[in-house]
Design a protein around this motif. Sequence first.
Motif, PDB file in Angstrom:
ATOM      1  N   GLY A  38     -11.426  11.608 -39.611  1.00 34.15           N
ATOM      2  CA  GLY A  38     -10.762  12.087 -38.406  1.00 34.15           C
ATOM      3  C   GLY A  38      -9.370  12.608 -38.701  1.00 34.15           C
ATOM      4  N   THR A  39      -8.785  13.263 -37.701  1.00 33.18           N
ATOM      5  CA  THR A  39      -7.453  13.853 -37.830  1.00 33.18           C
ATOM      6  C   THR A  39      -6.593  13.432 -36.655  1.00 33.18           C
ATOM      7  N   VAL A  40      -5.341  13.043 -36.946  1.00 35.81           N
ATOM      8  CA  VAL A  40      -4.402  12.618 -35.912  1.00 35.81           C
ATOM      9  C   VAL A  40      -3.027  13.207 -36.207  1.00 35.81           C
ATOM     10  N   ILE A  41      -2.167  13.185 -35.171  1.00 39.61           N
ATOM     11  CA  ILE A  41      -0.746  13.497 -35.319  1.00 39.61           C
ATOM     12  C   ILE A  41       0.023  12.193 -35.191  1.00 39.61           C
ATOM     13  N   LEU A  42       0.867  11.901 -36.188  1.00 39.23           N
ATOM     14  CA  LEU A  42       1.674  10.689 -36.176  1.00 39.23           C
ATOM     15  C   LEU A  42       3.138  11.036 -35.979  1.00 39.23           C
ATOM     16  N   ASP A  43       3.850  10.240 -35.206  1.00 37.53           N
ATOM     17  CA  ASP A  43       5.286  10.434 -35.012  1.00 37.53           C
ATOM     18  C   ASP A  43       6.062   9.779 -36.148  1.00 37.53           C
ATOM     19  N   LEU A  44       5.796  10.260 -37.353  1.00 38.67           N
ATOM     20  CA  LEU A  44       6.483   9.805 -38.558  1.00 38.67           C
ATOM     21  C   LEU A  44       6.618  10.995 -39.508  1.00 38.67           C
ATOM     22  N   PRO A  45       7.654  11.011 -40.350  1.00 41.91           N
ATOM     23  CA  PRO A  45       7.788  12.103 -41.326  1.00 41.91           C
ATOM     24  C   PRO A  45       6.625  12.102 -42.314  1.00 41.91           C
ATOM     25  N   ALA A  46       6.239  13.266 -42.762  1.00 40.77           N
ATOM     26  CA  ALA A  46       5.136  13.384 -43.708  1.00 40.77           C
ATOM     27  C   ALA A  46       5.420  12.626 -44.993  1.00 40.77           C
ATOM     28  N   ALA A  47       6.671  12.657 -45.456  1.00 35.64           N
ATOM     29  CA  ALA A  47       7.019  11.974 -46.694  1.00 35.64           C
ATOM     30  C   ALA A  47       6.802  10.471 -46.578  1.00 35.64           C
ATOM     31  N   ASP A  77       3.443   6.293 -32.608  1.00 37.71           N
ATOM     32  CA  ASP A  77       2.621   6.943 -31.589  1.00 37.71           C
ATOM     33  C   ASP A  77       1.611   7.867 -32.258  1.00 37.71           C
ATOM     34  N   VAL A  78       0.383   7.885 -31.719  1.00 36.75           N
ATOM     35  CA  VAL A  78      -0.721   8.618 -32.324  1.00 36.75           C
ATOM     36  C   VAL A  78      -1.310   9.589 -31.313  1.00 36.75           C
ATOM     37  N   GLU A  79      -1.556  10.814 -31.744  1.00 38.56           N
ATOM     38  CA  GLU A  79      -2.294  11.806 -30.947  1.00 38.56           C
ATOM     39  C   GLU A  79      -3.560  12.158 -31.717  1.00 38.56           C
ATOM     40  N   VAL A  80      -4.719  11.852 -31.133  1.00 34.59           N
ATOM     41  CA  VAL A  80      -5.988  12.110 -31.815  1.00 34.59           C
ATOM     42  C   VAL A  80      -6.363  13.578 -31.672  1.00 34.59           C
ATOM     43  N   ILE A  81      -6.564  14.255 -32.781  1.00 39.78           N
ATOM     44  CA  ILE A  81      -7.028  15.644 -32.778  1.00 39.78           C
ATOM     45  C   ILE A  81      -8.558  15.679 -32.727  1.00 39.78           C
ATOM     46  N   GLY A  82      -9.192  14.747 -33.379  1.00 36.94           N
ATOM     47  CA  GLY A  82     -10.650  14.679 -33.342  1.00 36.94           C
ATOM     48  C   GLY A  82     -11.163  13.862 -34.504  1.00 36.94           C
ATOM     49  N   PRO A  83     -12.454  13.548 -34.406  1.00 35.27           N
ATOM     50  CA  PRO A  83     -13.435  13.874 -33.365  1.00 35.27           C
ATOM     51  C   PRO A  83     -13.383  12.860 -32.227  1.00 35.27           C
ATOM     52  N   PRO A  84     -14.239  13.035 -31.201  1.00 36.40           N
ATOM     53  CA  PRO A  84     -14.237  12.102 -30.060  1.00 36.40           C
ATOM     54  C   PRO A  84     -14.543  10.661 -30.472  1.00 36.40           C
ATOM     55  N   GLU A  85     -15.329  10.480 -31.530  1.00 31.20           N
ATOM     56  CA  GLU A  85     -15.649   9.122 -31.961  1.00 31.20           C
ATOM     57  C   GLU A  85     -14.395   8.329 -32.333  1.00 31.20           C
ATOM     58  N   LEU A  86     -13.378   9.016 -32.856  1.00 34.67           N
ATOM     59  CA  LEU A  86     -12.143   8.325 -33.212  1.00 34.67           C
ATOM     60  C   LEU A  86     -11.394   7.875 -31.960  1.00 34.67           C
ATOM     61  N   THR A  87     -11.381   8.719 -30.941  1.00 36.64           N
ATOM     62  CA  THR A  87     -10.758   8.325 -29.670  1.00 36.64           C
ATOM     63  C   THR A  87     -11.462   7.111 -29.077  1.00 36.64           C
ATOM     64  N   SER A  88     -12.794   7.111 -29.122  1.00 38.11           N
ATOM     65  CA  SER A  88     -13.559   5.971 -28.609  1.00 38.11           C
ATOM     66  C   SER A  88     -13.250   4.709 -29.397  1.00 38.11           C
ATOM     67  N   ALA A  89     -13.041   4.855 -30.704  1.00 38.81           N
ATOM     68  CA  ALA A  89     -12.720   3.687 -31.533  1.00 38.81           C
ATOM     69  C   ALA A  89     -11.375   3.088 -31.143  1.00 38.81           C
ATOM     70  N   PHE A  90     -10.388   3.932 -30.848  1.00 40.04           N
ATOM     71  CA  PHE A  90      -9.085   3.425 -30.398  1.00 40.04           C
ATOM     72  C   PHE A  90      -9.241   2.682 -29.067  1.00 40.04           C
ATOM     73  N   THR A  91     -10.071   3.237 -28.164  1.00 39.28           N
ATOM     74  CA  THR A  91     -10.322   2.572 -26.886  1.00 39.28           C
ATOM     75  C   THR A  91     -10.986   1.221 -27.107  1.00 39.28           C
TER      76      THR A  91
END
Length: 332
Positions: free
Chosen positions: A253-262, A303-317
């Motif tokens: 899966g792919t997410v956006i994290l509120d942390l620096p890449a480094a 903080d996490v923003e899920v880009i996909g897939p939907p299965e990852l969002t369901s797992a967080f839930t």
Amino acid sequence: MPTTSARLLALLSLLQSRRDWPGTLLADRLDVSLRTVRRDVDRLRELGYPIAAIKGPDGGYRLGAGTQLPPLLFDDEQAVALTIALQVAATRSATAAASASLAEPSTDSLAEAAARALTTIRQVLPARLRHRVDALRVTAVERPTARPAAPVDPGLLLAISAAVHATEVLRFDYGSGVRRAEPHHVVTWDGRWYLIAWDLDRHDWRTFRADRITLRTPNGPRFTPRELPGGDVATYVTGKFRGGTSGNWPCQGTVILDLPAATVALYTRDGLVEEAGPDRCRLTTGSWSWPALAAAIARFDADVEVIGPPELTSAFTHLAERFARITARSAA
């Protein structure tokens, strides 16, 4: 009385076996005079060995660390262990170099240096050891780990590798039973040694921890090697430990994290980390299940923003509901 060269080797072996040696004890062990010991020590010093004199009633000697590399003396077990270590270093560094960036050329240099050292060691090995280590083929599939390695007898690794080289069936105790297997490869993964083999009784590929194997002799008949799933041992082992055989995680899966890449890259063992703005990054990674993937991402405490897939969002839930139940029970 032994020749001078043989006596020098015996003296050097004794000096390597303990920190301090009284001169009289060395003379007694070598069955020579104290004067002969002093002359032999001087000869070793001329060869580059830093042997210090110890003050005392009888005097003594200590082998120290020098500024130059003098001739080395290894027993059979040390020579085998060194050969194994160099093979691991060469294969592991070569694998790392294949995926390293242009800014990190050192892994390739280390692989070449380890390969050269392995060739040098092989040239000076006696024939009885050279034939044994020539059968040794080790693949370092994963990069080093902080976990302590499980101890494995080098003789066991040599025996298994010899069976791989000779394509002979192995019989060994494993767990509570006896296994018969066609050995394919010896690998090191995450600090442990494994045998990859076709299990003749289960009619399938199996991965056996080497430190849990007790070989039975003699070996079985020769066999025709089978094709390993995935095409090569690295792909097979990587996939095996990730829940499949393709080399990829079954859940990605792919997410956006509120942390620096480094910062995220420092703690990401597998996966792709990309900058996504000031103090934000895009992380693509995988795991053996969706809840495990969600938990691995949550460990970054951001903080996490899920880009996909939907299965990852369901797992967080799913994890959120589970943790809420835990909190409710604790508060009750």
